[in-house]
Design a protein around this motif. Structure first.
Motif, mmCIF file in Angstrom:
data_model
loop_
_atom_site.group_PDB
_atom_site.id
_atom_site.type_symbol
_atom_site.label_atom_id
_atom_site.label_comp_id
_atom_site.label_asym_id
_atom_site.label_seq_id
_atom_site.Cartn_x
_atom_site.Cartn_y
_atom_site.Cartn_z
ATOM 1 N N LEU A 194 36.741 43.282 46.781
ATOM 2 C CA LEU A 194 37.348 44.101 45.735
ATOM 3 C C LEU A 194 38.171 43.286 44.750
ATOM 4 O O LEU A 194 38.588 43.825 43.713
ATOM 5 N N HIS A 195 38.431 42.005 45.075
ATOM 6 C CA HIS A 195 39.220 41.121 44.205
ATOM 7 C C HIS A 195 40.592 41.723 43.918
ATOM 8 O O HIS A 195 41.011 41.890 42.765
ATOM 9 N N VAL A 196 41.285 42.066 44.998
ATOM 10 C CA VAL A 196 42.650 42.566 44.918
ATOM 11 C C VAL A 196 43.533 41.674 45.774
ATOM 12 O O VAL A 196 43.071 41.037 46.727
ATOM 13 N N GLY A 197 44.804 41.623 45.454
ATOM 14 C CA GLY A 197 45.736 40.826 46.219
ATOM 15 C C GLY A 197 46.120 41.510 47.519
ATOM 16 O O GLY A 197 45.926 42.719 47.695
ATOM 17 N N ARG A 298 40.724 56.691 45.670
ATOM 18 C CA ARG A 298 41.485 55.710 44.893
ATOM 19 C C ARG A 298 40.602 54.649 44.247
ATOM 20 O O ARG A 298 41.105 53.619 43.792
ATOM 21 N N GLY A 299 39.296 54.848 44.248
ATOM 22 C CA GLY A 299 38.409 53.842 43.669
ATOM 23 C C GLY A 299 38.605 53.646 42.188
ATOM 24 O O GLY A 299 38.297 52.586 41.637
ATOM 25 N N SER A 300 39.136 54.661 41.496
ATOM 26 C CA SER A 300 39.352 54.531 40.053
ATOM 27 C C SER A 300 40.440 53.523 39.711
ATOM 28 O O SER A 300 40.522 53.063 38.570
ATOM 29 N N GLU A 301 41.280 53.148 40.687
ATOM 30 C CA GLU A 301 42.352 52.184 40.434
ATOM 31 C C GLU A 301 41.868 50.741 40.521
ATOM 32 O O GLU A 301 42.624 49.824 40.208
ATOM 33 N N LEU A 302 40.619 50.535 40.987
ATOM 34 C CA LEU A 302 40.083 49.182 41.058
ATOM 35 C C LEU A 302 39.576 48.749 39.695
ATOM 36 O O LEU A 302 39.078 49.567 38.906
ATOM 37 N N ASN A 303 39.687 47.478 39.406
ATOM 38 C CA ASN A 303 39.233 46.935 38.127
ATOM 39 C C ASN A 303 37.743 46.650 38.220
ATOM 40 O O ASN A 303 37.307 45.742 38.934
ATOM 41 N N LYS A 337 42.875 37.466 34.599
ATOM 42 C CA LYS A 337 41.735 36.848 33.935
ATOM 43 C C LYS A 337 41.223 35.624 34.679
ATOM 44 O O LYS A 337 40.051 35.269 34.573
ATOM 45 N N HIS A 338 42.106 34.953 35.401
ATOM 46 C CA HIS A 338 41.669 33.758 36.126
ATOM 47 C C HIS A 338 40.630 34.104 37.187
ATOM 48 O O HIS A 338 39.824 33.258 37.585
ATOM 49 N N ALA A 339 40.621 35.374 37.677
ATOM 50 C CA ALA A 339 39.666 35.762 38.709
ATOM 51 C C ALA A 339 38.239 35.864 38.173
ATOM 52 O O ALA A 339 37.290 35.963 38.958
ATOM 53 N N LEU A 340 38.067 35.859 36.859
ATOM 54 C CA LEU A 340 36.728 35.930 36.268
ATOM 55 C C LEU A 340 36.049 34.569 36.206
ATOM 56 O O LEU A 340 34.852 34.496 35.930
ATOM 57 N N VAL A 341 36.798 33.506 36.466
ATOM 58 C CA VAL A 341 36.263 32.148 36.365
ATOM 59 C C VAL A 341 35.928 31.640 37.766
ATOM 60 O O VAL A 341 36.765 31.694 38.672
ATOM 61 N N THR A 342 34.708 31.164 37.939
ATOM 62 C CA THR A 342 34.263 30.602 39.214
ATOM 63 C C THR A 342 34.131 29.090 39.083
ATOM 64 O O THR A 342 33.446 28.590 38.187
ATOM 65 N N ARG A 343 34.799 28.363 39.971
ATOM 66 C CA ARG A 343 34.739 26.904 39.982
ATOM 67 C C ARG A 343 34.221 26.439 41.331
ATOM 68 O O ARG A 343 34.364 27.136 42.337
ATOM 69 N N ARG A 344 33.646 25.249 41.364
ATOM 70 C CA ARG A 344 33.086 24.684 42.587
ATOM 71 C C ARG A 344 33.821 23.401 42.929
ATOM 72 O O ARG A 344 34.010 22.533 42.077
ATOM 73 N N PRO A 351 32.147 27.391 46.231
ATOM 74 C CA PRO A 351 32.527 28.123 45.011
ATOM 75 C C PRO A 351 33.750 28.996 45.259
ATOM 76 O O PRO A 351 33.881 29.634 46.307
ATOM 77 N N MET A 352 34.659 29.016 44.301
ATOM 78 C CA MET A 352 35.895 29.798 44.405
ATOM 79 C C MET A 352 36.209 30.449 43.070
ATOM 80 O O MET A 352 35.969 29.869 42.017
ATOM 81 N N ARG A 353 36.749 31.661 43.158
ATOM 82 C CA ARG A 353 37.142 32.378 41.958
ATOM 83 C C ARG A 353 38.650 32.407 41.855
ATOM 84 O O ARG A 353 39.355 32.679 42.821
ATOM 85 N N GLY A 354 39.150 32.116 40.654
ATOM 86 C CA GLY A 354 40.583 32.217 40.427
ATOM 87 C C GLY A 354 41.321 30.913 40.625
ATOM 88 O O GLY A 354 40.743 29.832 40.822
ATOM 89 N N ASN A 355 42.652 31.033 40.580
ATOM 90 C CA ASN A 355 43.522 29.857 40.638
ATOM 91 C C ASN A 355 43.633 29.248 42.021
ATOM 92 O O ASN A 355 44.267 28.205 42.174
ATOM 93 N N ILE A 356 43.032 29.892 43.036
ATOM 94 C CA ILE A 356 43.079 29.303 44.374
ATOM 95 C C ILE A 356 42.319 27.982 44.419
ATOM 96 O O ILE A 356 42.514 27.158 45.314
ATOM 97 N N PHE A 357 41.452 27.755 43.427
ATOM 98 C CA PHE A 357 40.688 26.511 43.362
ATOM 99 C C PHE A 357 41.625 25.307 43.271
ATOM 100 O O PHE A 357 41.412 24.283 43.926
#
Length: 379
Positions: A194-197, A298-303, A337-344, A351-357
């Motif tokens: 779901l890409h939620v914290g 509550r699905g409407s609250e997801l991006n 917005k950082h979650a939209l970027v995938t880096r390897r 592969p990882m999405r977001g600033n966790i890279f």
């Protein structure tokens, strides 16, 4: 085998309405594991109105037995296999489970009740007198077992049906159903999908919209949090006596109301501490049924932009996820917005999405090893 097929066919008249196309969908789903079975079941339910998941589970079991039924009759088994099974049933316990496991590995597709039925006919299982007053299983209760098996635990099913947990486990095993809850998601898997914290996911758990398998608070986290409050001077002196003994009596967990009484606060504050991660819940596993209810409420609250087209379409089709009718997707907040970027990772190629890279590459062992080899080449 023919008797088992007749029992299946006479047990539910609606199974006669199965089409070959629906069987092919289930067969393909079985080849892709639990995820494939879940998606195939959703497609079958969408194709035919009035069909339930219990019907799909019965059909899956029938397809497994008929599709993998190329095993000899028990009377034709080798002598060493019969001797292994006889010793297992005579000794019982772990020895019996190992013998049954060996036999089922030798003959894939063998129904779970075939070894016990063969052992009973051979006289390896002692006959016991029937206990008077034993309540027989009704058709409604067995239908509930087919619907709830794999989605809820045996203890929860026993609570729903008003029976003991042992009776539910025995009946599930006799029907060839698994006691384990296989269809669902862990806390970390839901975050990644779901890409939620974690705090937002805990917020859903705290307000009751996302039901987990065991929402009680662990005794370990409650005791540690209470000691931190005592060291900070936030607990009254008269509340220090006899509370540690109460904490040690129940090692499994505490309800939110009991935790609030032990800490001398209200339940609302306990919910806030759960959201902040100061208090840990016992089991954060989410069953498929609970996740489906969450998507509807509550699905409407997801991006939807962070979910991706493939995951979003799957949730809309299988779990009734509400989406906006607007063609233009909602704008993504700046902090997401950082979650939209995938880096390897250049080291482990993960592969990882977001600033966790950026945090990962600092501790990636493979990348550090490659750097060390480059810095100190072998002579």
């Amino acid at each position: 085998m023919e008797r088992a097929l007749r029992a299946h066919a006479s047990g539910n008249k609606r199974l006669a309405a199965w089409l070959p196309e629906m069987d092919r969908i289930l067969i393909v789903g079985m080849k892709h594991g639990s995820q494939g079975i879940r998606e195939a079941t959703n497609k079958v339910l969408a194709l035919r109105a009035g069909m339930t998941r219990a019907d799909c589970w019965k059909r899956l079991r029938l397809l497994r037995e008929t599709g993998n039924g190329s095993y000899p009759a028990p009377r034709s088994w080798p002598a060493e296999v019969k001797e292994l099974l006889r010793e297992g049933y005579q000794q019982g316990g772990e020895k019996k489970r190992e013998a049954i496991k060996v036999v089922r590995n030798l003959y894939p597709g063998l129904p779970s009740n075939t070894p016990s039925r063969f052992a009973r006919r051979q006289g390896w299982i002692p006959k016991t007198t029937q206990i008077r007053g034993r309540r027989p299983w009704t058709e409604h209760e067995e239908r509930k077992l087919w619907e709830l098996a794999g989605y809820e635990t045996a203890a929860r099913i026993a609570e729903r049906l008003g029976r003991s947990e042992g009776a539910v486990r025995f009946r599930l095993k006799s029907l060839g159903l698994s006691v384990k809850v296989k269809d669902g998601w862990s806390f970390r898997a839901l975050q990644e999908m779901l890409h939620v914290g974690p705090s937002k996911l805990r917020r859903f758990i705290a307000d009751g919209s996302l039901r987990v398998r065991d929402p009680r608070i662990t005794a370990k986290s409650l005791l540690a949090f209470r000691e931190d409050r005592i060291s900070a001077g936030n607990v009254p002196a008269e509340a220090l006596e006899a509370v540690p003994q109460k904490l040690r009596k129940n090692a499994n967990g505490y309800s939110w109301g009991s935790a609030a009484k032990l800490l001398g606060i209200d339940v609302g504050q306990v919910r806030e501490w759960i959201v902040e991660g100061k208090l840990k819940i016992v089991d954060g596993f989410v069953t498929e049924r609970a996740f489906q209810d969450f998507c509807k409420q509550r699905g409407s609250e997801l991006n939807s932009a962070l979910l991706g087209n493939e995951v979003r379409d799957w949730l809309v089709e299988g779990y009734s996820l509400p989406i906006s009718v607007e063609t233009v997707p909602p704008p993504v907040p700046g902090n997401q917005k950082h979650a939209l970027v995938t880096r390897r990772c250049p080291g482990c190629r993960r592969p990882m999405r977001g600033n966790i890279f950026f945090r990962h590459i600092k501790t990636c062992t493979r990348r550090q090893t490659e750097r060390a080899l480059v810095a100190c080449p072998s002579t």
